[in-house]
Design an enzyme around this catalytic site. Structure first.
Site, PDB file in Angstrom:
ATOM      1  N   HIS A 103       0.837  -1.206   0.000  1.00 24.96           N
ATOM      2  CA  HIS A 103       0.000   0.000   0.000  1.00 24.96           C
ATOM      3  C   HIS A 103       0.877   1.265   0.000  1.00 24.96           C
ATOM      4  O   HIS A 103       0.628   2.203  -0.760  1.00 24.96           O
ATOM      5  CB  HIS A 103      -0.933   0.007   1.214  1.00 24.96           C
ATOM      6  CG  HIS A 103      -1.640   1.321   1.424  1.00 24.96           C
ATOM      7  ND1 HIS A 103      -2.867   1.603   0.872  1.00 24.96           N
ATOM      8  CD2 HIS A 103      -1.260   2.439   2.106  1.00 24.96           C
ATOM      9  CE1 HIS A 103      -3.214   2.836   1.204  1.00 24.96           C
ATOM     10  NE2 HIS A 103      -2.270   3.358   1.957  1.00 24.96           N
ATOM     11  N   GLU A 104       1.906   1.259   0.851  1.00 25.76           N
ATOM     12  CA  GLU A 104       2.797   2.433   0.910  1.00 25.76           C
ATOM     13  C   GLU A 104       3.544   2.599  -0.411  1.00 25.76           C
ATOM     14  O   GLU A 104       3.764   3.724  -0.858  1.00 25.76           O
ATOM     15  CB  GLU A 104       3.769   2.328   2.093  1.00 25.76           C
ATOM     16  CG  GLU A 104       3.103   2.304   3.470  1.00 25.76           C
ATOM     17  CD  GLU A 104       2.110   3.451   3.713  1.00 25.76           C
ATOM     18  OE1 GLU A 104       2.266   4.515   3.103  1.00 25.76           O
ATOM     19  OE2 GLU A 104       1.175   3.262   4.512  1.00 25.76           O
ATOM     20  N   HIS A 107       1.625   4.573  -2.866  1.00 30.56           N
ATOM     21  CA  HIS A 107       1.782   6.030  -2.808  1.00 30.56           C
ATOM     22  C   HIS A 107       3.031   6.480  -3.584  1.00 30.56           C
ATOM     23  O   HIS A 107       3.024   7.524  -4.228  1.00 30.56           O
ATOM     24  CB  HIS A 107       1.889   6.509  -1.355  1.00 30.56           C
ATOM     25  CG  HIS A 107       0.593   6.429  -0.602  1.00 30.56           C
ATOM     26  ND1 HIS A 107      -0.577   6.980  -1.072  1.00 30.56           N
ATOM     27  CD2 HIS A 107       0.282   5.856   0.591  1.00 30.56           C
ATOM     28  CE1 HIS A 107      -1.553   6.750  -0.199  1.00 30.56           C
ATOM     29  NE2 HIS A 107      -1.061   6.065   0.819  1.00 30.56           N
TER      30      HIS A 107
HETATM   31 ZN   LIG Z   1      -2.012   5.331   2.514  1.00 30.19          ZN
END
Ligand SMILES: [Zn+2]
Length: 232
Positions: A103-104, A107
């Site tokens: 998830h990171e 980004h």
């Molecule tokens: Zn996030």
């Protein structure tokens, strides 16, 4: 007038649904994380190794993966191009660790591809963080001291800005998780049968953002009623 600090039925009317929702979201996250933590990912990679592999696969070579000492402090820092993972995620080989790490990286991919909601969100950070610390002080000062009424309106505008920031942040968070799941499965890091549990962990995390945003909207509505009601 001071009374509303201690007991304002209207405040509780606005706050209780939000608090219940936030509490429920927190419980969902905890149970999803716990389930994901009990299952080892079949790849055998740690969160840090997963992050590095996705970055390599995406051709992103200017982002560094680093250990973040704070528990739950996982985040991507777009200014310094650092992906910070908490110890559990950095060294973990569980579905939760791999899902959060991915998830990171989502980004970092958004940043590399100049995904516009992220660009807007990052542009709003300085304003929103100033707003969140000052807005409530301004609102209370304006409500308490009638000669400072204008401050309450300024505070209300600042608070509204932080709510807009949270709203812009929602698509950024959902998109990061969507990218994460796609690269995990396409890259063969997560087996198709593991994907539903990854989804569960990431959706639960997204739910806390939705809950926090709803709480903020309810608070904004409450402050708006108070400030508008106090103006003569
Ligand atoms: Zn996030």
């Amino acid at each position: 007038m001071l009374g509303f600090f201690y007991f304002d039925p209207l405040y509780f009317l606005f706050l209780i649904p939000g608090m219940l929702l936030a509490g429920w979201a927190q419980m969902r996250v905890r149970s999803a994380y716990d389930r994901g933590k009990r299952q080892m990912a079949s790849s055998g990679l740690t969160g840090a190794q997963t992050a590095q592999r996705i970055l390599d696969m995406q051709g992103i070579h200017n982002v560094r993966v680093a250990r973040e000492p704070n528990f739950l402090g996982d985040h991507y820092d777009p200014r310094h191009k650092v992906l910070k993972l908490s110890p559990d995620v950095y060294d973990g080989r569980t579905i939760s660790a791999v899902g959060i790490a991915a998830h990171e990286v989502g980004h970092a991919i958004q940043d590399a591809r100049r995904y516009s909601p992220l660009v807007i969100r990052n542009g709003m950070v300085p304003l929103a963080s100033t707003g969140s610390s000052l807005s409530v002080i301004f609102i209370f000062a304006g409500l308490l001291i009638s000669s400072l009424q204008f401050l309450a309106v300024v505070g209300l505008a600042l608070f509204a800005l932080t709510v807009i920031f949270q709203l812009v942040n929602l698509p950024v968070e959902f998109d990061a998780s969507k990218r994460a799941r796609a690269v995990l499965v396409d890259g063969g890091i997560i087996a198709p049968h593991e994907d539903p549990l990854v989804a569960k962990v990431l959706n639960a995390a997204a739910l806390t953002y939705v809950a926090a945003t709803l709480v903020a909207i309810l608070q904004l509505a409450y402050f708006a009623i108070r400030v508008m009601g106090s103006r003569e």
